[in-house]
Design an enzyme around this catalytic site. Structure first.
Site, PDB file in Angstrom:
ATOM      1  N   LYS A   1      33.215  50.832  36.546  1.00  0.00           N
ATOM      2  CA  LYS A   1      34.432  50.133  37.508  1.00  0.00           C
ATOM      3  C   LYS A   1      36.148  50.101  36.253  1.00  0.00           C
ATOM      4  CE  LYS A   1      36.211  45.584  38.756  1.00  0.00           C
ATOM      5  NZ  LYS A   1      35.475  44.095  38.946  1.00  0.00           N
TER       6      LYS A   1
ATOM      7  N   SER B   1      35.689  41.761  43.567  1.00  0.00           N
ATOM      8  CA  SER B   1      37.110  42.821  43.450  1.00  0.00           C
ATOM      9  C   SER B   1      35.889  44.451  43.470  1.00  0.00           C
ATOM     10  CB  SER B   1      37.554  42.659  41.786  1.00  0.00           C
ATOM     11  OG  SER B   1      36.457  42.519  40.899  1.00  0.00           O
TER      12      SER B   1
ATOM     13  N   SER C   1      32.515  38.909  42.560  1.00  0.00           N
ATOM     14  CA  SER C   1      32.843  40.062  42.191  1.00  0.00           C
ATOM     15  C   SER C   1      31.823  41.697  42.110  1.00  0.00           C
ATOM     16  CB  SER C   1      34.245  40.530  41.101  1.00  0.00           C
ATOM     17  OG  SER C   1      35.483  40.096  41.898  1.00  0.00           O
TER      18      SER C   1
END
Length: 494
Positions: free
Chosen positions: A79, A160, A184
């Site tokens: 990420k 997210s 998330s």
């Protein structure tokens, strides 16, 4: 070699060790898949050279008869919230466009030390603020899933960590890192039919991870099954003296402790999670999950978390307040974007840079956070929200006197179409209604796929555990996984 991309972390690790295939073959297969999936926009940066270097090291070590590292031969996605030495890290924001960190986050370093290779940096909601991956400055991530009724409207992969969820579901990587501030990891996992766990706050170091809300942010793994999450979490976790909130505890052997037998365990069902307007399919899946828990040997008990209804309002005061403080460092002076209008002074540069660099959702949360921290409103909002947070944590403490884990839905719906909720921030925030309470209390929680809705889209079940009881959460997740038999996957259209 494309069939190698159907393998998960454990299968790749074991296959490389056994010599069934080479680590380089695995890396090459996933690199090809990544290169063919531009339409998903899951990767912001591709780093095939990193994945190949790690694979070559694994193959060399095996040929020399050396003991292989825990993740030798396993390529993963990272990420873009984790700083990676020499590789662009932006948190999906224009304000950090082109920023190349001269250091490595502790979580990513732990993974490289364990032998993992990096396929690239994954797209996400800007500064991890969002529930649909529509706030990225570099374009929306598209879910690999589509509705079975023939509707081809692009779907949200959750947020997210939407790039992570999309990449794992689409077989672009066997696993990925995510971060979870209010859901998330768990919500995107539920939307894309994969598994993800947020460990106890402090299990994974936050050092080198770009901050959103420091008292809530926690890294965790996203993978195709519970075992793979356990393997990855073992590598990610550990004490770090550079993070004042890091827990000075040994990392348990979660994979070795996996068991789907819940005999003697009590599973709590919080009555407050039966929210108004919850789709019948979510209710039915929840009941199915309860039946699976019983089949695994668990006793079901109804418990109460009376302050649940205040969790979202408290979260959307505390998280933006911390974000407004954390994001004050992006001023156009030291790194990242600098917007300097002709004849502008220092204050003008700050204003222009932040106006240009931050997206609408980030600005919205900075404004909310600055407001609730301002003189005259601090006690009315922020102090009250922290009191509510303490009450929510106490609710969980009292619930765990009667049960070992809690079972709830992960999200109030299946994946929605991109743009469907963008005009209404409140509707978007409600996606986190089941995940935020455990985040406020710092508890371990995970999402496991349980089934499909009427449109053929994945639905997830959430397990919440006591502080530091990741093993209990993983075991309950394994019990669901074994009984759900979830094998659905998106058809390749990209």
């Amino acid at each position: 070699m494309s069939d190698l991309t159907d393998l998960g972390v454990a299968a790749i690790r074991d296959g490389v060790r056994a010599g069934s295939f080479s680590a380089c073959d695995v890396a090459d297969a996933f690199i090809v898949n990544v290169s063919k999936a531009k339409a998903l926009n899951a990767f912001l940066v591709e780093t095939p050279e990193h994945a190949i270097a790690a694979a070559t090291a694994a193959d060399t070590a095996r040929a020399a008869g050396e003991t292989l590292k825990a993740l030798a031969g396993v390529p993963i996605g990272m990420k873009d919230l984790f700083c990676t030495n020499g590789v662009v890290t932006t948190a999906a924001s224009r304000i950090l466009e082109g920023f190349v960190p001269p250091y490595e986050s502790r979580v990513s370093q732990n993974l490289w030390d364990a032998g993992a290779g990096m396929l690239g940096k994954l797209n996400m909601d800007q500064f991890a603020m969002g529930s649909s991956n529509e706030t990225s400055a570099f374009g929306n991530v598209i879910s690999p899933w589509r509705r079975a009724n023939g509707d081809t409207a692009p779907l949200a992969p959750g947020g997210s960590s939407g790039g992570s969820s999309s990449a794992v579901a689409a077989r672009l990587c066997p696993a990925a890192t995510g971060t979870d501030t209010g859901g998330s990891i768990r919500q995107p996992a539920a939307f894309t039919g994969i598994t993800g766990i947020k460990p106890t706050y402090g299990r994974c170091s936050r050092w080198g991870t770009i901050a959103f809300a420091s008292s809530l942010d926690q890294a965790g793994p996203m993978a195709r099954d519970v075992r793979d999450c356990a393997i990855l979490l073992e590598a990610m976790a550990g004490f770090d003296a550079r993070d004042a909130t890091s827990l000075k505890l040994d990392v348990p052997q979660w994979e070795a402790g996996l068991s789907g037998d819940l005999s003697g365990k009590r599973v709590g069902i919080p009555k407050e999670y039966r929210v108004d307007g919850m789709p019948a399919e979510i209710e039915a899946l929840w009941q199915q999950g309860i039946d699976w828990m019983k089949d695994a040997g668990a006793e079901i008990v109804e418990i109460s978390l009376p302050h649940t209804k205040y969790a979202l309002p408290a979260y959307y005061i505390i998280a933006p307040a911390e974000a407004s403080s954390n994001l004050a460092r992006y001023d156009g002076v030291r790194y990242g974007l600098r917007d300097l209008p002709e004849g502008a002074g220092l204050q003008d540069m700050y204003a222009a840079t932040r106006a240009e660099g931050f997206g609408d959702e980030v600005k919205r949360r900075i404004l909310i956070g600055t407001y609730v921290l301002s003189a005259g409103f601090y006690d009315a909002y922020y102090t009250q929200a922290q009191k509510v947070r303490a009450l929510i944590a106490r609710d969980f403490e009292q619930a765990f006197e009667r049960c070992d884990v809690l079972l709830t839905p992960t999200a109030p719906s299946a994946a929605f179409a991109l743009g469907e909720k963008q005009a209404d921030p409140i509707a978007m925030y409600l996606n986190d209604v089941f995940t935020v309470p455990s985040s406020l209390a710092g508890l371990p929680a995970m999402s496991v796929p349980g089934g499909l809705d009427k449109d053929g889209l994945p639905l997830g079940l959430q397990i919440i555990g006591r502080p530091l009881d990741e093993q209990g959460v993983l075991n309950a997740g394994l019990a669901i996984e074994q009984r759900a038999g979830f094998v659905a996957r998106p058809g390749v259209w990209w």
